[in-house]
Design a protein around this motif. Structure first.
Motif, PDB file in Angstrom:
ATOM      1  N   VAL A  51      58.949 -28.954  30.491  1.00 56.63           N
ATOM      2  CA  VAL A  51      57.700 -29.542  30.966  1.00 56.63           C
ATOM      3  C   VAL A  51      56.919 -28.464  31.687  1.00 56.63           C
ATOM      4  O   VAL A  51      57.454 -27.752  32.536  1.00 56.63           O
ATOM      5  CB  VAL A  51      57.982 -30.719  31.930  1.00 56.63           C
ATOM      6  N   GLY A  52      55.642 -28.333  31.330  1.00 60.53           N
ATOM      7  CA  GLY A  52      54.800 -27.330  31.965  1.00 60.53           C
ATOM      8  C   GLY A  52      53.471 -27.916  32.411  1.00 60.53           C
ATOM      9  O   GLY A  52      52.988 -28.891  31.836  1.00 60.53           O
ATOM     10  N   LEU A  53      52.910 -27.325  33.442  1.00 62.19           N
ATOM     11  CA  LEU A  53      51.618 -27.737  33.951  1.00 62.19           C
ATOM     12  C   LEU A  53      50.596 -26.676  33.558  1.00 62.19           C
ATOM     13  O   LEU A  53      50.752 -25.505  33.898  1.00 62.19           O
ATOM     14  CB  LEU A  53      51.677 -27.899  35.478  1.00 62.19           C
ATOM     15  N   GLU A  54      49.569 -27.088  32.829  1.00 58.29           N
ATOM     16  CA  GLU A  54      48.519 -26.176  32.378  1.00 58.29           C
ATOM     17  C   GLU A  54      47.179 -26.769  32.793  1.00 58.29           C
ATOM     18  O   GLU A  54      46.638 -27.639  32.103  1.00 58.29           O
ATOM     19  CB  GLU A  54      48.584 -25.984  30.864  1.00 58.29           C
ATOM     20  N   ARG A  59      52.325 -30.514  29.662  1.00 57.19           N
ATOM     21  CA  ARG A  59      52.776 -30.264  28.295  1.00 57.19           C
ATOM     22  C   ARG A  59      54.287 -30.450  28.242  1.00 57.19           C
ATOM     23  O   ARG A  59      54.997 -29.893  29.060  1.00 57.19           O
ATOM     24  CB  ARG A  59      52.414 -28.855  27.868  1.00 57.19           C
ATOM     25  N   VAL A  60      54.757 -31.230  27.285  1.00 57.88           N
ATOM     26  CA  VAL A  60      56.184 -31.494  27.119  1.00 57.88           C
ATOM     27  C   VAL A  60      56.615 -30.909  25.784  1.00 57.88           C
ATOM     28  O   VAL A  60      55.999 -31.183  24.760  1.00 57.88           O
ATOM     29  CB  VAL A  60      56.469 -33.024  27.149  1.00 57.88           C
ATOM     30  N   ARG A  61      57.673 -30.092  25.818  1.00 53.99           N
ATOM     31  CA  ARG A  61      58.181 -29.475  24.595  1.00 53.99           C
ATOM     32  C   ARG A  61      59.688 -29.675  24.523  1.00 53.99           C
ATOM     33  O   ARG A  61      60.362 -29.745  25.535  1.00 53.99           O
ATOM     34  CB  ARG A  61      57.922 -27.969  24.602  1.00 53.99           C
ATOM     35  N   THR A  62      60.193 -29.692  23.305  1.00 53.51           N
ATOM     36  CA  THR A  62      61.635 -29.659  23.133  1.00 53.51           C
ATOM     37  C   THR A  62      62.073 -28.216  23.349  1.00 53.51           C
ATOM     38  O   THR A  62      61.272 -27.279  23.212  1.00 53.51           O
ATOM     39  CB  THR A  62      62.044 -30.112  21.723  1.00 53.51           C
ATOM     40  N   ALA A  63      63.341 -28.010  23.674  1.00 55.59           N
ATOM     41  CA  ALA A  63      63.845 -26.650  23.847  1.00 55.59           C
ATOM     42  C   ALA A  63      63.712 -25.871  22.532  1.00 55.59           C
ATOM     43  O   ALA A  63      63.338 -24.701  22.528  1.00 55.59           O
ATOM     44  CB  ALA A  63      65.296 -26.681  24.316  1.00 55.59           C
TER      45      ALA A  63
END
Length: 98
Positions: A51-54, A59-63
């Motif tokens: 999970v990232g904050l932009e 934004r949520v991504r799979t590994a």
């Protein structure tokens, strides 16, 4: 009733349209990802996500998706020279400054 909307994004090809859906965060701060998003990304069970904050976007991504993205970035950098050589040069410059 679910609010499903398609919004153009500034990333990727110009014809890319992002799928969005309105969701609710519960009192404990949990967010349930819509099943169609989980299916599209093959997210199952208690899988960990990145999970990232932009700016104002989470934004949520799979590994696996994050790894693929990093590999693409690394390949682009390799095209402009050796990443290892650049790393070694950086470290030598840092050592010289100390």
């Amino acid at each position: 009733m679910k609010d499903r909307t398609r919004h153009p994004t500034t990333e990727g090809p110009q014809d890319h349209v992002a799928e969005t859906e309105r969701v609710t965060i519960d009192e404990a701060g949990r967010l349930v990802l819509p099943s169609r998003f989980r299916k599209a990304l093959d997210i199952r069970g208690r899988q960990q996500l990145i999970v990232g904050l932009e700016g104002d976007t989470i934004r949520v991504r799979t590994a696996a998706g994050a790894l693929k993205r990093l590999q693409v970035i690394a390949r682009r950098k390799q095209g402009s020279g050796s990443v290892v050589d650049a790393f070694i040069l950086e470290r030598r410059a840092e050592a010289a400054r100390e």
